[in-house]
Scaffold this active site. Structure first.
Site, PDB file in Angstrom:
ATOM      1  CG  ASP A 128      12.173 115.412 -10.628  1.00 28.00           C
ATOM      2  OD1 ASP A 128      13.250 114.833 -10.849  1.00 28.00           O
ATOM      3  OD2 ASP A 128      12.046 116.657 -10.683  1.00 28.00           O
ATOM      4  CE  LYS A 147      13.191 109.738 -14.757  1.00 28.40           C
ATOM      5  NZ  LYS A 147      12.406 110.829 -14.167  1.00 28.40           N
TER       6      LYS A 147
HETATM    7  P1  GDP Z   1      13.393 110.494 -10.536  1.00 29.70           P
HETATM    8  O1  GDP Z   1      14.136 111.652 -11.106  1.00 29.70           O
HETATM    9  O2  GDP Z   1      12.242 110.085 -11.378  1.00 29.70           O
HETATM   10  O3  GDP Z   1      14.285 109.334 -10.183  1.00 29.70           O
HETATM   11  O4  GDP Z   1      12.761 111.011  -9.161  1.00 29.70           O
HETATM   12  P2  GDP Z   1      13.511 111.869  -8.024  1.00 29.70           P
HETATM   13  O5  GDP Z   1      14.446 110.991  -7.297  1.00 29.70           O
HETATM   14  O6  GDP Z   1      14.030 113.132  -8.583  1.00 29.70           O
HETATM   15  O7  GDP Z   1      12.267 112.298  -7.137  1.00 29.70           O
HETATM   16  C1  GDP Z   1      11.417 111.355  -6.560  1.00 29.70           C
HETATM   17  C2  GDP Z   1      11.395 111.579  -5.040  1.00 29.70           C
HETATM   18  O8  GDP Z   1      10.332 110.858  -4.479  1.00 29.70           O
HETATM   19  C3  GDP Z   1      12.651 111.065  -4.349  1.00 29.70           C
HETATM   20  O9  GDP Z   1      12.893 111.860  -3.223  1.00 29.70           O
HETATM   21  C4  GDP Z   1      12.257 109.654  -3.935  1.00 29.70           C
HETATM   22  O10 GDP Z   1      12.989 109.203  -2.800  1.00 29.70           O
HETATM   23  C5  GDP Z   1      10.805 109.851  -3.581  1.00 29.70           C
HETATM   24  N1  GDP Z   1       9.929 108.704  -3.836  1.00 29.70           N
HETATM   25  C6  GDP Z   1       9.933 107.813  -4.858  1.00 29.70           C
HETATM   26  N2  GDP Z   1       8.857 106.994  -4.783  1.00 29.70           N
HETATM   27  C7  GDP Z   1       8.167 107.372  -3.692  1.00 29.70           C
HETATM   28  C8  GDP Z   1       6.933 106.932  -3.091  1.00 29.70           C
HETATM   29  O11 GDP Z   1       6.255 106.046  -3.576  1.00 29.70           O
HETATM   30  N3  GDP Z   1       6.530 107.593  -1.977  1.00 29.70           N
HETATM   31  C9  GDP Z   1       7.244 108.605  -1.409  1.00 29.70           C
HETATM   32  N4  GDP Z   1       6.765 109.181  -0.317  1.00 29.70           N
HETATM   33  N5  GDP Z   1       8.393 109.049  -1.938  1.00 29.70           N
HETATM   34  C10 GDP Z   1       8.827 108.441  -3.071  1.00 29.70           C
HETATM   35  P1  IMO Z   2      15.024 113.445 -13.831  1.00 31.30           P
HETATM   36  O1  IMO Z   2      15.754 112.401 -14.636  1.00 31.30           O
HETATM   37  C1  IMO Z   2      12.782 117.174 -13.751  1.00 31.30           C
HETATM   38  C2  IMO Z   2      13.921 120.209 -16.686  1.00 31.30           C
HETATM   39  C3  IMO Z   2      14.522 121.479 -16.104  1.00 31.30           C
HETATM   40  C4  IMO Z   2      14.051 122.486 -17.140  1.00 31.30           C
HETATM   41  C5  IMO Z   2      14.151 121.698 -18.456  1.00 31.30           C
HETATM   42  C6  IMO Z   2      15.418 121.967 -19.242  1.00 31.30           C
HETATM   43  O2  IMO Z   2      15.557 113.616 -12.468  1.00 31.30           O
HETATM   44  O3  IMO Z   2      13.555 113.219 -13.877  1.00 31.30           O
HETATM   45  P2  IMO Z   2      17.942 121.165 -18.920  1.00 31.30           P
HETATM   46  O4  IMO Z   2      18.879 121.357 -17.758  1.00 31.30           O
HETATM   47  O5  IMO Z   2      17.681 119.743 -19.249  1.00 31.30           O
HETATM   48  O6  IMO Z   2      18.338 121.973 -20.115  1.00 31.30           O
HETATM   49  O7  IMO Z   2      16.553 121.804 -18.401  1.00 31.30           O
HETATM   50  O8  IMO Z   2      14.078 120.330 -18.089  1.00 31.30           O
HETATM   51  N1  IMO Z   2      14.595 118.960 -16.270  1.00 31.30           N
HETATM   52  C7  IMO Z   2      14.107 118.118 -15.349  1.00 31.30           C
HETATM   53  N2  IMO Z   2      13.014 118.216 -14.571  1.00 31.30           N
HETATM   54  N3  IMO Z   2      13.565 116.071 -13.708  1.00 31.30           N
HETATM   55  C8  IMO Z   2      14.648 115.952 -14.505  1.00 31.30           C
HETATM   56  O9  IMO Z   2      15.374 114.818 -14.587  1.00 31.30           O
HETATM   57  C9  IMO Z   2      14.985 117.017 -15.347  1.00 31.30           C
HETATM   58  N4  IMO Z   2      15.990 117.245 -16.227  1.00 31.30           N
HETATM   59  C10 IMO Z   2      15.730 118.431 -16.806  1.00 31.30           C
HETATM   60  O10 IMO Z   2      14.039 121.763 -14.823  1.00 31.30           O
HETATM   61  O11 IMO Z   2      12.703 122.770 -16.912  1.00 31.30           O
HETATM   62 MG    MG Z   3      14.808 113.537 -10.536  1.00 32.82          MG
END
Ligand code: GDP
Ligand code: IMO
Ligand code: MG
Length: 424
Positions: free
Chosen positions: A13, A16
């Protein structure tokens, strides 16, 4: 742009999806190479918010979008996701699914859920069936997407698969048996919708390489969730680190590529497991609200903490990280000071490296450096290319620890909220 492997530097999270979306405008193909629908990659384009779980983010830029062999493909979720992007006005015509990828069935999700409920020490999985699907793959009883190319063979294989589930696994996990006729019918409907995307990607791979096309490998999760190098057992069931990009995609090791790590300006973790720099409950809530830190997949609250440069140094080393994109720097704005973890102390002694013994992580004391914060005005200035000293110092310290250069700063969730330090 060079061929690039993009990985999360923390516990997932990091942003990416947003970063891959920006980078993929400059590449020809994007490949997801591990994990499954446990990922939630958010992209915001104007008023549209798209969350991708299995589809490579490059699909939103109309790039060749490949689901690689090490992805466990939840065929139910994938069909829903394709429908979702179509509703947003995007197309799936450039989607390719490696025929060597394994299928994640609804029964894998049932087992994941049942196992998690029974565990005394919960792992906090996303209940997406990831562990059980990889168990089947490595136990050599999985069904691959290649099997979808032969209708009769697929029907026979899923029939045998569900027989096994009903005969042994349902009782073992204490879950209901599945109606075989309905299961086979439902899976065949999904098969009919997906088989056209399935192919042996070796031909596509060769073509991309022969024509000197640029490839972006899109990692899911983060280094600290890697099955071997993460905080085991509080990890996912795949290799999330950059070196695995080639194994998980069927692209040979390239002679020229860079590794780009996505690093959130602070740390978050969703699910269970150690988190050395986690804030106190009250501070945690404040940052969670400010950063809207709720899981893109499950909606669960993410725990929040300070940037952990000791763990990031380990992640940077493992990945051979060349460059970094720091995200969510805007969220830390308007704090007088910010803290950064520069080391771990155990029984008074500084650790030399990130420990393999996960229990140790519950006992260590983080060593913090307190730094000056920045204001919202500084973030506005940053967008104009003016860097406040405090932001410069934060960047400098991160680069010193990781040995990687920060190439961009992300200042908001939208595609346009990006400050280029280096041209792409
Ligand atoms: P990922 O799994 O790495 O793709 O990240 P997620 O999408 O799960 O979580 C990142 C969150 O942060 C999302 O809600 C994005 O829209 C938000 N986000 C990404 N970059 C930025 C940033 O630079 N600033 C803010 N405020 N939000 C961001
Ligand atoms: P993205 O790509 C954050 C975490 C789960 C749990 C552990 C194992 O969005 O960054 P699983 O379902 O994979 O067996 O869960 O890994 N987890 C993540 N946490 N971002 C993710 O993906 C995750 N994918 C799995 O919360 O702790
Ligand atoms: Mg994510």
């Amino acid at each position: 742009m060079k061929n690039s492997i993009v990985i999360g530097m923390q516990w997932g999270d990091e942003g990416k999806g947003k970063c891959v979306d920006v980078l993929s405008s400059k590449v020809d193909a994007v490949i997801r190479y591990q994990g499954g629908a446990n990922a939630g990659h958010t992209v915001i384009i104007g008023k549209k918010k798209v969350i991708l779980h299995l589809l490579p983010t490059g699909i939103l830029q109309n790039k060749i979008s490949i689901i690689g062999n090490d992805v466990v493909v939840d065929i139910e979720d994938l069909v829903n996701e394709i429908n979702q992007i179509k509703k947003h006005g995007f197309s799936a015509k450039n989607l390719i699914i490696s025929s060597r990828s394994h299928i994640l069935f609804p029964t894998h999700k049932i087992i994941d859920n049942a196992k998690e409920q029974k565990r005394k020490n919960k792992l906090g999985t996303t209940k997406s069936g990831i562990g059980p699907a990889y168990i089947d793959k490595y136990g050599r009883k999985g069904i691959r997407t290649a099997d979808m190319l032969n209708k009769k063979q697929f029907e026979e294989k899923i029939s045998a698969f569900i027989n096994l589930f009903n005969k042994y696994e349902a009782d073992y996990y204490g879950v209901k048996k599945v109606n075989k006729v309905k299961f086979v019918k439902d899976m065949m409907i999904l098969r009919n919708k997906l088989h056209k995307y399935v192919m042996d990607i070796s031909i596509v791979a060769k073509d991309l390489i022969d024509k000197n096309k640029t490839i972006l490998f899109e990692g899911a999760q983060g280094v600290l969730l890697d099955i071997d190098f993460g905080t085991y057992p509080f990890v996912t069931s795949s290799h999330t680190i950059a070196p695995y990009a080639f194994c998980g995609s069927g692209i040979p090791v390239l002679s020229d590529y860079q590794v780009i790590g996505i690093l959130k300006a602070y740390t978050t973790r969703v699910g269970k497991g150690p988190f050395p720099t986690r804030l106190t409950d009250r501070e945690d809530q404040v940052l969670r609200k400010k950063g809207n830190e709720f899981g893109a997949k499950t909606g669960r609250a993410r725990n929040c903490g300070w940037l952990d440069l000791f763990a990031t140094k380990y992640a940077a080393f493992l990945n051979g990280t060349d460059k970094l994109i720091m995200t969510k720097i805007d969220i830390l704005a308007d704090m007088d000071t910010v803290k950064v973890c520069t080391g771990y102390r155990l029984n008074g002694k500084l650790l030399r490296s990130f420990p393999a013994d996960t229990d140790m992580l519950d006992k260590i004391k983080p060593v913090y450096k307190t730094m000056n914060g920045w204001s919202k005005k500084d973030i506005d200035n940053l967008k104009k290319g003016i860097f406040a000293k405090s932001i410069k110092d934060y960047i400098k310290l991160t680069e010193k620890f990781t040995g990687a250069k920060i190439m961009m700063l992300s200042t908001g969730p939208s595609r346009k909220d990006i400050v280029f330090i280096e041209k792409i």
